[in-house]
Design a protein around this motif. Structure first.
Motif, PDB file in Angstrom:
ATOM      1  N   ASN A 163      -6.917   0.511  -1.954  1.00 38.24           N
ATOM      2  CA  ASN A 163      -6.650   0.646  -0.525  1.00 38.24           C
ATOM      3  C   ASN A 163      -7.906   0.365   0.307  1.00 38.24           C
ATOM      4  O   ASN A 163      -7.843  -0.265   1.369  1.00 38.24           O
ATOM      5  CB  ASN A 163      -6.122   2.046  -0.219  1.00 38.24           C
ATOM      6  CG  ASN A 163      -4.618   2.134  -0.359  1.00 38.24           C
ATOM      7  OD1 ASN A 163      -3.877   2.047   0.613  1.00 38.24           O
ATOM      8  ND2 ASN A 163      -4.145   2.263  -1.585  1.00 38.24           N
ATOM      9  N   GLN A 164      -9.032   0.836  -0.218  1.00 39.27           N
ATOM     10  CA  GLN A 164     -10.294   0.634   0.505  1.00 39.27           C
ATOM     11  C   GLN A 164     -10.661  -0.840   0.528  1.00 39.27           C
ATOM     12  O   GLN A 164     -10.998  -1.387   1.573  1.00 39.27           O
ATOM     13  CB  GLN A 164     -11.403   1.456  -0.166  1.00 39.27           C
ATOM     14  CG  GLN A 164     -12.789   1.232   0.416  1.00 39.27           C
ATOM     15  CD  GLN A 164     -12.906   1.692   1.850  1.00 39.27           C
ATOM     16  OE1 GLN A 164     -12.396   2.747   2.242  1.00 39.27           O
ATOM     17  NE2 GLN A 164     -13.577   0.901   2.667  1.00 39.27           N
ATOM     18  N   LEU A 165     -10.562  -1.485  -0.656  1.00 38.40           N
ATOM     19  CA  LEU A 165     -11.030  -2.865  -0.760  1.00 38.40           C
ATOM     20  C   LEU A 165     -10.097  -3.839  -0.014  1.00 38.40           C
ATOM     21  O   LEU A 165     -10.569  -4.802   0.581  1.00 38.40           O
ATOM     22  CB  LEU A 165     -11.127  -3.282  -2.229  1.00 38.40           C
ATOM     23  CG  LEU A 165     -12.253  -2.618  -3.030  1.00 38.40           C
ATOM     24  CD1 LEU A 165     -12.158  -3.004  -4.491  1.00 38.40           C
ATOM     25  CD2 LEU A 165     -13.611  -2.969  -2.476  1.00 38.40           C
TER      26      LEU A 165
ATOM     27  N   TYR B 116      -5.301   4.469   3.435  1.00 40.07           N
ATOM     28  CA  TYR B 116      -4.409   3.591   4.198  1.00 40.07           C
ATOM     29  C   TYR B 116      -2.959   3.831   3.802  1.00 40.07           C
ATOM     30  O   TYR B 116      -2.063   3.797   4.638  1.00 40.07           O
ATOM     31  CB  TYR B 116      -4.804   2.135   3.951  1.00 40.07           C
ATOM     32  CG  TYR B 116      -3.978   1.142   4.723  1.00 40.07           C
ATOM     33  CD1 TYR B 116      -2.931   0.455   4.115  1.00 40.07           C
ATOM     34  CD2 TYR B 116      -4.241   0.900   6.068  1.00 40.07           C
ATOM     35  CE1 TYR B 116      -2.166  -0.447   4.837  1.00 40.07           C
ATOM     36  CE2 TYR B 116      -3.474  -0.002   6.782  1.00 40.07           C
ATOM     37  CZ  TYR B 116      -2.443  -0.682   6.170  1.00 40.07           C
ATOM     38  OH  TYR B 116      -1.685  -1.564   6.871  1.00 40.07           O
TER      39      TYR B 116
ATOM     40  N   GLY C 155      -9.090  -1.600   3.813  1.00 37.04           N
ATOM     41  CA  GLY C 155     -10.194  -1.073   4.607  1.00 37.04           C
ATOM     42  C   GLY C 155     -10.251   0.428   4.726  1.00 37.04           C
ATOM     43  O   GLY C 155     -11.135   0.961   5.394  1.00 37.04           O
ATOM     44  N   SER C 156      -9.354   1.149   4.092  1.00 35.66           N
ATOM     45  CA  SER C 156      -9.416   2.611   4.161  1.00 35.66           C
ATOM     46  C   SER C 156      -8.846   3.190   2.888  1.00 35.66           C
ATOM     47  O   SER C 156      -7.804   2.753   2.400  1.00 35.66           O
ATOM     48  CB  SER C 156      -8.604   3.118   5.355  1.00 35.66           C
ATOM     49  OG  SER C 156      -8.369   4.509   5.228  1.00 35.66           O
ATOM     50  N   PHE C 157      -9.561   4.190   2.335  1.00 33.04           N
ATOM     51  CA  PHE C 157      -9.088   4.843   1.108  1.00 33.04           C
ATOM     52  C   PHE C 157      -7.679   5.395   1.272  1.00 33.04           C
ATOM     53  O   PHE C 157      -6.890   5.383   0.358  1.00 33.04           O
ATOM     54  CB  PHE C 157     -10.012   6.010   0.724  1.00 33.04           C
ATOM     55  CG  PHE C 157     -11.328   5.579   0.160  1.00 33.04           C
ATOM     56  CD1 PHE C 157     -12.503   5.777   0.864  1.00 33.04           C
ATOM     57  CD2 PHE C 157     -11.400   4.967  -1.077  1.00 33.04           C
ATOM     58  CE1 PHE C 157     -13.717   5.373   0.344  1.00 33.04           C
ATOM     59  CE2 PHE C 157     -12.621   4.565  -1.605  1.00 33.04           C
ATOM     60  CZ  PHE C 157     -13.787   4.769  -0.892  1.00 33.04           C
TER      61      PHE C 157
ATOM     62  N   SER D 256       0.793  -1.214   0.000  1.00 36.85           N
ATOM     63  CA  SER D 256       0.000   0.000   0.000  1.00 36.85           C
ATOM     64  C   SER D 256       0.833   1.277   0.000  1.00 36.85           C
ATOM     65  O   SER D 256       0.461   2.253  -0.607  1.00 36.85           O
ATOM     66  CB  SER D 256      -0.906  -0.004   1.230  1.00 36.85           C
ATOM     67  OG  SER D 256      -1.463   1.262   1.421  1.00 36.85           O
TER      68      SER D 256
ATOM     69  N   LEU E 118      -6.898   4.451  -4.657  1.00 40.36           N
ATOM     70  CA  LEU E 118      -7.761   4.688  -3.501  1.00 40.36           C
ATOM     71  C   LEU E 118      -8.722   3.510  -3.311  1.00 40.36           C
ATOM     72  O   LEU E 118      -8.946   3.037  -2.187  1.00 40.36           O
ATOM     73  CB  LEU E 118      -8.550   5.991  -3.688  1.00 40.36           C
ATOM     74  CG  LEU E 118      -7.729   7.280  -3.685  1.00 40.36           C
ATOM     75  CD1 LEU E 118      -8.572   8.466  -4.131  1.00 40.36           C
ATOM     76  CD2 LEU E 118      -7.154   7.561  -2.307  1.00 40.36           C
ATOM     77  N   LEU E 119      -9.272   3.059  -4.429  1.00 37.56           N
ATOM     78  CA  LEU E 119     -10.220   1.930  -4.366  1.00 37.56           C
ATOM     79  C   LEU E 119      -9.515   0.676  -3.856  1.00 37.56           C
ATOM     80  O   LEU E 119     -10.042  -0.062  -3.019  1.00 37.56           O
ATOM     81  CB  LEU E 119     -10.797   1.694  -5.766  1.00 37.56           C
ATOM     82  CG  LEU E 119     -11.934   0.684  -5.865  1.00 37.56           C
ATOM     83  CD1 LEU E 119     -13.157   1.186  -5.134  1.00 37.56           C
ATOM     84  CD2 LEU E 119     -12.293   0.434  -7.340  1.00 37.56           C
TER      85      LEU E 119
END
Lengths: 757, 520
Positions: B230-232, B239, B235-237, B63, B227-228
């Motif tokens: 990191n979110q998927l 991160y 767990g955070s956009f 990340s 961003l996606l």
């Protein structure tokens, strides 16, 4: 009313005891009615005095003894006798006097009055043995009524029919099975069958030649064989074609499609037997695989679909790149146009099929009057349907310029735009021809550009396609997104296809042809609801090309969601039809290995349709995976081995992104910068397309040729749209000079004959 | 002959760049300096872990760092030799260097319409000693430079004729830049502003809106994906920005240790970055470039061209702002915090192509200027290899010193020890702190339990004896293993201290109940 003449065909074998009575009764029945007749006795290998009996009567009565030395059998004897018939109506009657010749005049009357084409004498069996009656009834119910929907006494030995019926199809019956085959094929060929009731008498002399079991077997076998065999296409005779236009009968229905295009190249049939077998084999293999190992089968299916998606993604990327890196469309400058003398321009025919579109007629007439083309070289054909009284009246009330022709297309099936255009093609006088829809506003220089484009492109180019776009772009969100789609299609995809000489699905309008070439291509498939796409494929298969010309026709974008659904359903259905038709002989795409016709066809037509069905499924899997990951995540992952997973993720992310982005590029290339932001609505649009696709699939099953008419002129009810359209084209949509007045039209065609006013 | 040479100057540039690239590679390969930077080892291992790990998968991309370089070197790190020697990275950096030279040539040619000036500018880039070294290494900078230069080139082309194709290419290269380093995100913002401004000036708001959207959707797609992702996955956009291994966390620690003097100090930020640029580019050329900038502003008629050339300064502005905001850290020996070391000086290398462009433009038209500039370029090039003040340093290609800051004798020893003693089992180690050790051990990455190995890592931290034979604990407070071990009461019952290497301790388990691993 037809003439009263009759050739009576009597097949006989060893009927010496019946000849005299039969002849006398026939003569009495027919002489009394003033019917001109002849009696043809076909001797089927008699060994008694039948022949001499016949010969002795020939001086007194209009009798011919027809020698028959072929294979013994009533059917063969009959068929031989038919060939000797002189008159236009034929009666066949058994020589055993069980059928009353007195019924002949009444039966002939029905023919003469055009109430029927074939009249069958239904036997009321007074003295028939019970066994024969039961067998006969059972046979009739199953083999005739149930299998073939014929409700008459097919095995009756007394029938009267028009001779020309025999020339429409071939017969190859078993000795006792002529009647059934004849009636089935005649019904298929659209002939009307009527009946009269007669009393079936007991045989007075001689012996019956029919062995019940043998005869029943032959008839039953024939009935089943005819039921299994696909119905024949029965083309019109030359006389019929001259009178009504090219057409055929099929399953009893008459189709007049005004083209000589073979049915094997048309969408009359959804699929061929070979395709059915192929699809059944695939389905069977799939079912077996699922039973043996359902998981591996699904993995394989997903892998195949993912690979197809991936290839489609790369292909489209390649097309967009080609569209940018080359300038494939033919550019025509004003200088090139001005170099041509006005008198040198060739004659041009414009087809405009209209159906219930009187409201856009003034706009169309205005648009045609704005064309910068010598009007004495123009023939604008308004193709109106016979049952569309409203539009016919509107056209007649319009102050149409001299170069307009109102052409009334006689009512017939299929009732489609390509059928109307084919009809128009038979009357086209121009060297060039183009189709415009009623709501179209073409570039005024388009005809001249098309002519020069043909000159510049060379002999391989048989069609010049103009680009299409819309004038009511800003009417609502739907029209905006629709415009984005058209910009992508015409400004990027088609030009990309042109650059690689791939088959080009034509737009439904603004396709320009040399008339002679279009006739050689046999016009349009009247059964295909996207006849334009089909013609584009046919052009490619024959080794020719379509080029895109840098000229735009503006149309009305669908602004009503239901109207849009209907239109899109038809388009998708048409693509399905086109795909199935051209996959009947896929080898035709592979004549020339240098140009990638076959793979391009698969991707452009087949792939485009498939993706609309598969997309919702793939999206459901993706959303389910993320939404319910703790519960079904591992299960879904099990169907995606690593290489497939990466390809799928790549296609999902980059594929969807790129497909969306292409719309933006299309808008920007066209200069519609304000539409770029509306492209974010495209995923909803895609959903609509998928829904339409499922609807299209269902229509393919139940009404494959149904043409859902798109309602036009909706922009006329929207002042803002009208204003925007007028701003775009730089003038009013309708010339106020077009008003109710007497017609000054050059010709009005109705039916095949010309009627000049 | 002159005409022939003039017509083929681009080809000559390519040839010279290629030859220099290859010579540079051979030279530094023999010196064993390709994987000098700790970060080099990290980049190679991040890519390698996708296919060689206890839990191989794409999410080994991690990340904190952007993924493009790792994705591009992936096919090459699959080969053990290319991975261990670092040549896998050279396969990306070297072409990036050559294409950057081409891009510089094309920019100067477009602006000055003078192939000779373009050649001179490209030469300034090619002969830069720091660049010659950097182009052999698996580092972000060469890739970022090539994407940056070509985005600028296509932006320039687009500004001239507004053809959509050029705008798409600009967006494409910006997309690549945004997936290379976070500088690219700033570049994206800068180019968005330029696209809007140029479009609005040409044809009003609607036109500008469409062009900005067309550019932003493609140019910004990489950021959206990141961003996606990191979110998927995490767990955070954001991160990547705020996780414990992020630059932000690192900077916080440095700030606590008063090692971040540039924060909220714009003057110091400017001075430090300015000096960094001079270290990388050489004083002579920096001065020439400033003259070139002035020349552009005074003589070029087109405002659009001026603006785009000023846009070349985006990396300069970005780095100063990053220093000022405390998002970045650069240490120079003679400036606060006076650590007597070089750290992140390579950030200045982003200005090498910019300086080359302005130097090239300066030499347009007048032959005497061309000759003078060329001589100065050659002189500057030579001085990098000499002990003198023209290179603004003593006896260095500054990036050597920069890279040496990370690589230490200690780490080599540790790597060798692990190779000798832990090769048949798993080693628990924090890769965030000790990637270089892992890389230089020569073992397959399947031998290591690190932060990216999922349940192997979490279970090992709770119960160290679950999988590992060896454990490496750094003295750094950031070391995730250290934090867990300190809380574990049973650790010393299962592991014994084995060796110490300055800031690292190595433990080995007492029994034989560990998972065996072989390199097959």
């Amino acid at each position: 009313m037809r003439k009263k003449e009759l050739s009576v065909i009597v097949p006989v074998r060893n009927e010496e005891g019946n000849i005299y009575s039969l002849t006398k009764r026939i003569a009495q029945a027919l002489d009394g009615e003033g019917i001109t007749y002849e009696i043809l006795y076909v001797d089927d290998h008699s060994t008694d005095n039948t022949r001499s009996q016949i010969a002795s009567l020939s001086n007194t009565y209009p009798i011919k003894l027809v020698d028959y030395e072929g294979k013994p059998g009533k059917a063969y004897a009959l068929m031989h006798g038919f060939t000797q018939a002189t008159y236009s109506t034929i009666a066949m009657i058994d020589g055993d006097l069980q059928y009353p010749p007195e019924a002949l005049p009444g039966m002939l009357e029905k023919l003469v009055n055009k109430k029927a084409d074939i009249v069958v004498a239904n036997r009321i069996e007074a003295n028939t043995p019970l066994v024969r009656r039961v067998v006969s009834r059972g046979f009739h119910l199953f083999f005739t009524r149930f299998l073939h929907k014929i409700d008459c006494d097919t095995q009756s030995g007394l029938k009267v029919f028009r001779k020309e019926i025999l020339s429409r199809f071939s017969l190859n019956p078993a000795p006792w099975a002529f009647d059934l085959e004849f009636l089935i094929k005649a019904q298929n060929a659209g002939y009307k069958i009527d009946t009269v009731n007669i009393v079936f008498e007991k045989r007075q002399s001689g012996n019956s030649k029919l062995r019940v079991m043998n005869g029943s077997y032959q008839i039953g076998k024939s009935a089943l064989a005819l039921w299994i065999k696909p119905h024949e296409i029965v083309p019109f005779t030359p006389k019929m074609a001259k009178k009504e236009g090219e057409g055929f009968h099929y399953k009893g229905q008459k189709f007049v499609h005004h083209t000589t295009l073979d049915v094997s190249e048309s969408a009359l049939h959804r699929v061929t037997p070979k395709q059915v077998i192929f699809l059944l084999c695939i389905a069977l293999a799939l079912i077996i695989d699922l039973i043996i190992n359902w998981h591996a089968t699904i993995v394989l299916l997903i892998a195949v679909l993912t690979a197809l998606y991936f290839i489609d993604l790369l292909f489209n990327l390649f097309l967009i790149y080609r569209s940018f890196s080359k300038t494939p469309e033919v550019q025509i400058t004003d200088e090139e146009i001005e170099k041509v003398q006005e008198s040198a321009w060739p004659s041009y025919t414009i087809f405009c099929p209209l159906y219930k579109e009187s409201n856009v007629l003034p706009q169309f007439v205005t648009a045609m009057s704005q064309l910068e083309y010598p009007k004495d070289k123009l023939q604008v054909m308004l193709l109106l349907e016979e049952d569309d009284a409203e539009t016919i009246k509107a056209a007649q009330d319009c102050n149409l310029p001299q170069y307009f022709d109102i052409v009334i297309v006689p009512h017939s099936q299929p009732k489609t735009k390509p059928k109307a255009c084919n009809y128009g093609l038979t009357k086209a006088r121009g060297e060039y021809v183009v189709i415009y829809d009623a709501e179209d506003i073409p570039d005024p220089k388009q005809l001249k550009k098309a002519v020069i484009a043909f000159e510049k492109s060379g002999p391989k180019v048989k069609c010049v396609q103009a680009k299409l776009n819309f004038y009511n772009t800003h009417q609502n969100i739907l029209t905006r997104v629709f415009t984005a789609e058209y910009s992508l299609w015409f400004d990027l995809v088609l030009t990309g296809l042109q650059s690689i000489n791939a088959p080009i699905p034509l737009g439904g309008t603004s396709n320009h042809f040399k008339t002679q070439d279009l006739r050689s291509l046999q016009g349009w498939d009247a059964f295909n609801v996207t006849e334009d796409c089909d013609l584009g494929m046919r052009i490619a298969k024959k080794g020719f090309q379509t080029c895109i010309v840098d000229s735009v026709t503006l149309e009305e974008a669908n602004s009503n969601i239901f109207n849009w659904f209907r239109q899109r359903t038809r388009w998708i259905k048409g693509y399905i039809q086109t795909y199935l038709v051209h996959m009947r002989r896929p080898g035709e795409f592979m004549r020339d290995f240098k140009t990638p016709l076959f793979p391009a066809f698969q991707l452009i037509v087949g792939g485009k349709v498939m993706s609309m069905f598969i997309n919702p499924l793939m999206w459901m899997i993706t959303i389910s995976y993320f939404a319910f990951r703790p519960f079904i995540g591992k299960f879904i992952e099990s169907f995606y081995p690593t290489p497939v997973l990466y390809m799928a993720v790549f296609s999902l992310i980059f594929g969807n992104f790129l497909y969306l982005y292409y719309y933006m590029i299309g808008c920007a290339k066209r200069g519609d910068d304000d539409l770029v932001k509306y492209v974010f609505f495209v995923p909803v649009y895609w959903l609509g397309m998928s829904i339409s696709a499922f609807r299209a699939a269902s229509e393919m099953l139940y009404k494959p040729h149904f043409w859902a008419k798109t309602v036009h002129g909706l922009h006329l009810n929207n002042e803002k749209s009208k204003d925007q359209a007028e701003m775009l084209i730089g003038r009013g949509l309708v010339d106020e000079g077009i008003s109710n007045a007497h017609i000054t039209v050059s010709a009005v065609y109705a039916d095949i004959g010309d009627i000049h006013h | 002959m002159r005409t022939f040479l003039y017509k083929h100057l681009l080809l000559i540039t390519v040839v010279i760049a290629t030859v220099c690239s290859i010579i540079g590679f051979i030279y530094y390969y023999h010196l064993g300096l390709i994987v000098q930077y700790n970060d080099s080892a990290s980049h190679l291992d991040i890519a390698r872990r996708i296919i060689d790990s206890l839990t191989p998968s794409f999410v080994q991309i991690g990340s904190t760092w952007l993924p493009l370089l790792h994705i591009l070197i992936l096919p090459f790190v699959a080969n053990d030799f290319l991975w261990k020697t670092g040549i896998a990275g050279s396969f990306i950096s070297m072409p990036s260097y050559i294409f950057s030279a081409i891009g510089i040539f094309k920019i100067i040619e477009d602006i000055s319409d003078d192939k000779v000036a373009a050649f001179i500018g490209a030469l300034a880039f090619i002969l830069n000693a720091n660049m010659l070294y950097m182009q052999t290494t698996p580092m972000f900078e060469p890739l970022l430079i090539v994407t940056f230069i070509w985005s600028m080139y296509f932006l320039l082309k687009w500004s001239r004729n507004m053809q959509i194709g050029y705008l798409l290419l600009t967006a494409f290269f910006v997309l690549l830049a945004t997936l290379t380093r976070y500088d690219g995100w700033f570049l994206f913002l800068g180019v968005v502003a330029l696209v809007f401004g140029i479009s609005w000036q040409k044809n009003g708001y609607q036109y500008a809106e469409g062009k900005v959207l067309l550019f932003s959707v493609l140019g910004g797609f990489g950021m959206f994906l990141w961003l996606l992702y990191n979110q998927l996955i995490f767990g955070s956009f954001l991160y990547f920005a705020f996780n414990q291994y992020s630059a932000h966390s690192q900077q916080l620690l440095l700030e606590q240790m008063h090692q971040l003097p540039t924060k909220h100090n714009i003057i110091l930020s400017f001075l430090i970055y300015g000096e960094t640029v001079i270290y990388n580019c050489g004083l002579l050329l920096t001065i020439l470039a400033i003259l070139g900038l002035g020349y552009v502003l005074l003589t070029k008629k087109s405002n659009v061209v001026k603006i785009i050339l000023l846009a070349l300064l985006i990396p300069f502005v970005f780095n100063i702002l990053a220093l000022e905001q405390g998002h970045s850290v650069i240490w120079l020996p003679n400036l606060p915090p006076f650590n007597n070391t070089f750290f992140n000086v390579r950030y200045g290398i982003l200005m090498v192509p910019v300086i080359a462009i302005f130097v090239g433009i300066l030499s347009e038209k007048k032959t005497i200027v061309k000759i003078l500039v060329t001589v100065l370029i050659l002189l500057q090039g030579i001085t990098f290899y000499m002990n003198n003040s023209f290179a603004f340093s003593s006896n260095n290609i500054v990036l050597f010193r920069d890279s040496l800051g990370g690589r230490s004798f200690v780490k080599n020893e540790t790597s060798q020890w692990i190779h000798s003693n832990c090769a048949d089992g798993l080693t628990l180690i924090s890769s965030a702190s000790n990637e270089a050790i892992i890389f230089h051990s020569g073992l397959s990455l399947k031998h290591y339990i690190t932060e990216g190995t999922g349940s192997y890592w979490t279970k090992s931290l709770e119960h160290p004896s679950t999988f590992a034979k060896c454990i490496v604990i750094s003295h750094s407070a950031l070391d995730g293993v250290r934090k867990a071990i300190l809380k574990n009461a049973n650790f010393y019952q299962t592991f014994a201290f084995a060796n110490s290497f300055d800031s690292l301790d190595v433990y080995i388990r007492l029994d034989n109940q560990y998972i065996r691993v072989t390199d097959q």
